[in-house]
Design an enzyme around this catalytic site. Structure first.
Site, PDB file in Angstrom:
ATOM      1  N   SER A 198       0.821  -1.207   0.000  1.00  0.00           N
ATOM      2  CA  SER A 198       0.000   0.000   0.000  1.00  0.00           C
ATOM      3  C   SER A 198       0.860   1.265   0.000  1.00  0.00           C
ATOM      4  CB  SER A 198      -0.914   0.025   1.217  1.00  0.00           C
ATOM      5  OG  SER A 198      -1.650  -1.173   1.293  1.00  0.00           O
TER       6      SER A 198
HETATM    7  N1  SAH Z   1      -0.904  -4.837   3.992  1.00  0.00           N
HETATM    8  C1  SAH Z   1      -0.370  -5.239   2.718  1.00  0.00           C
HETATM    9  C2  SAH Z   1      -1.357  -4.962   1.625  1.00  0.00           C
HETATM   10  C3  SAH Z   1      -1.204  -5.844   0.455  1.00  0.00           C
HETATM   11  S1  SAH Z   1      -2.475  -5.650  -0.773  1.00  0.00           S
HETATM   12  C4  SAH Z   1       0.940  -4.552   2.413  1.00  0.00           C
HETATM   13  O1  SAH Z   1       1.142  -3.423   2.859  1.00  0.00           O
HETATM   14  O2  SAH Z   1       1.756  -5.142   1.702  1.00  0.00           O
HETATM   15  C5  SAH Z   1      -3.804  -6.603  -0.105  1.00  0.00           C
HETATM   16  C6  SAH Z   1      -3.512  -8.069   0.113  1.00  0.00           C
HETATM   17  O3  SAH Z   1      -4.751  -8.680   0.469  1.00  0.00           O
HETATM   18  C7  SAH Z   1      -3.004  -8.836  -1.093  1.00  0.00           C
HETATM   19  O4  SAH Z   1      -1.773  -9.437  -0.768  1.00  0.00           O
HETATM   20  C8  SAH Z   1      -4.093  -9.901  -1.362  1.00  0.00           C
HETATM   21  O5  SAH Z   1      -3.581 -11.137  -1.812  1.00  0.00           O
HETATM   22  C9  SAH Z   1      -4.724 -10.020   0.011  1.00  0.00           C
HETATM   23  N2  SAH Z   1      -6.081 -10.569   0.029  1.00  0.00           N
HETATM   24  C10 SAH Z   1      -7.120 -10.309  -0.811  1.00  0.00           C
HETATM   25  N3  SAH Z   1      -8.221 -11.008  -0.459  1.00  0.00           N
HETATM   26  C11 SAH Z   1      -7.863 -11.722   0.657  1.00  0.00           C
HETATM   27  C12 SAH Z   1      -8.567 -12.642   1.503  1.00  0.00           C
HETATM   28  N4  SAH Z   1      -9.843 -12.974   1.278  1.00  0.00           N
HETATM   29  N5  SAH Z   1      -7.910 -13.184   2.550  1.00  0.00           N
HETATM   30  C13 SAH Z   1      -6.605 -12.875   2.799  1.00  0.00           C
HETATM   31  N6  SAH Z   1      -5.889 -12.012   2.033  1.00  0.00           N
HETATM   32  C14 SAH Z   1      -6.512 -11.444   0.976  1.00  0.00           C
END
Ligand code: SAH
Length: 210
Positions: free
Chosen positions: A55
């Site tokens: 993010s």
């Molecule tokens: N907090 C993270 C954000 C990554 S983007 C960072 O700063 O790197 C959001 C993430 O949510 C992605 O890696 C995606 O694979 C995950 N995601 C999406 N749907 C999900 C679900 N149902 N359960 C767990 N993770 C999920």
């Protein structure tokens, strides 16, 4: 202090000492793929593979300031991806606190876990990494004092509300706004929305195909 962190403070996104310390200690460059290390200190989301992003720092600063984390708290981080938010929160809750990090894409689960453990948090058991679908939260370790969701939802799931302690807080993207939720009583929730954010969608219940 990096220019990015300085800017986030000047612009009023980073406010609390605890979070400023965490941003300084838990360098974002440790959570991006090698080819993006030189851009880690830039206020933009960056690709982490599999169509996902780490993010934008401004968004993370705002979400974590809203969450108002305290030492000793138990936190659920849904969509932990690169692991950056989990490690930042682990730093703030300290050695009496804990973070459960849930990620559905196996490769990102591995990537995130490795990144978080650069700071020893997995080995110390301050962060527990879980591979799986977080769309229903993670009942096994509930309740949580704080819940952070980093992928966007259509509405606030009842399961998340149930898995929050009374007095607990959660922050999550609903479409392109940020929802702040405070649990004031068993069925008493205060909700506030902040507009103007972009997140990858939360994928519900389908197996991760990469
Ligand atoms: N907090 C993270 C954000 C990554 S983007 C960072 O700063 O790197 C959001 C993430 O949510 C992605 O890696 C995606 O694979 C995950 N995601 C999406 N749907 C999900 C679900 N149902 N359960 C767990 N993770 C999920």
């Amino acid at each position: 202090m990096s220019r990015l962190i300085n800017n986030l403070i000047t612009q009023g996104y980073l406010k609390s000492d605890a979070l400023i310390d965490a941003f300084n200690r838990i360098g974002r460059e440790e959570f991006v793929p090698e080819e993006f290390v030189s851009e880690a200190d830039t206020n933009i989301p960056l690709p982490i593979g599999y169509g996902q992003t780490i993010s934008q720092p401004l968004t993370v600063a705002m979400m974590l300031e809203l969450l108002d984390l305290r030492p000793g708290q138990k936190v659920l981080d849904i969509g932990s991806g690169s692991g950056w938010t989990s490690a930042l929160m682990a730093e703030v809750v300290g050695d009496e606190g804990s973070v459960v990090a849930v990620e559905r894409i196996p490769e990102l689960y591995d990537f995130g876990k490795k990144n978080i453990d650069k700071f020893g948090f997995v080995s110390l058991k301050r962060v527990k990494c879980v591979l799986g679908d977080g769309s229903q939260g993670y009942a096994k370790d509930a309740p949580y004092d704080r819940i952070l969701v980093s992928a966007s939802l259509e509405e606030i799931p009842d399961t998340y509300k149930e898995q929050l302690t009374i007095g607990g807080k959660m922050v999550m993207p609903i479409y392109n706004s940020l929802a702040y939720v405070e649990k004031r009583g068993k069925d008493d929730f205060y909700v506030e929305r902040f507009a103007g954010f972009i997140f990858v969608p939360l994928i519900e219940n389908s197996p991760a195909t990469t």
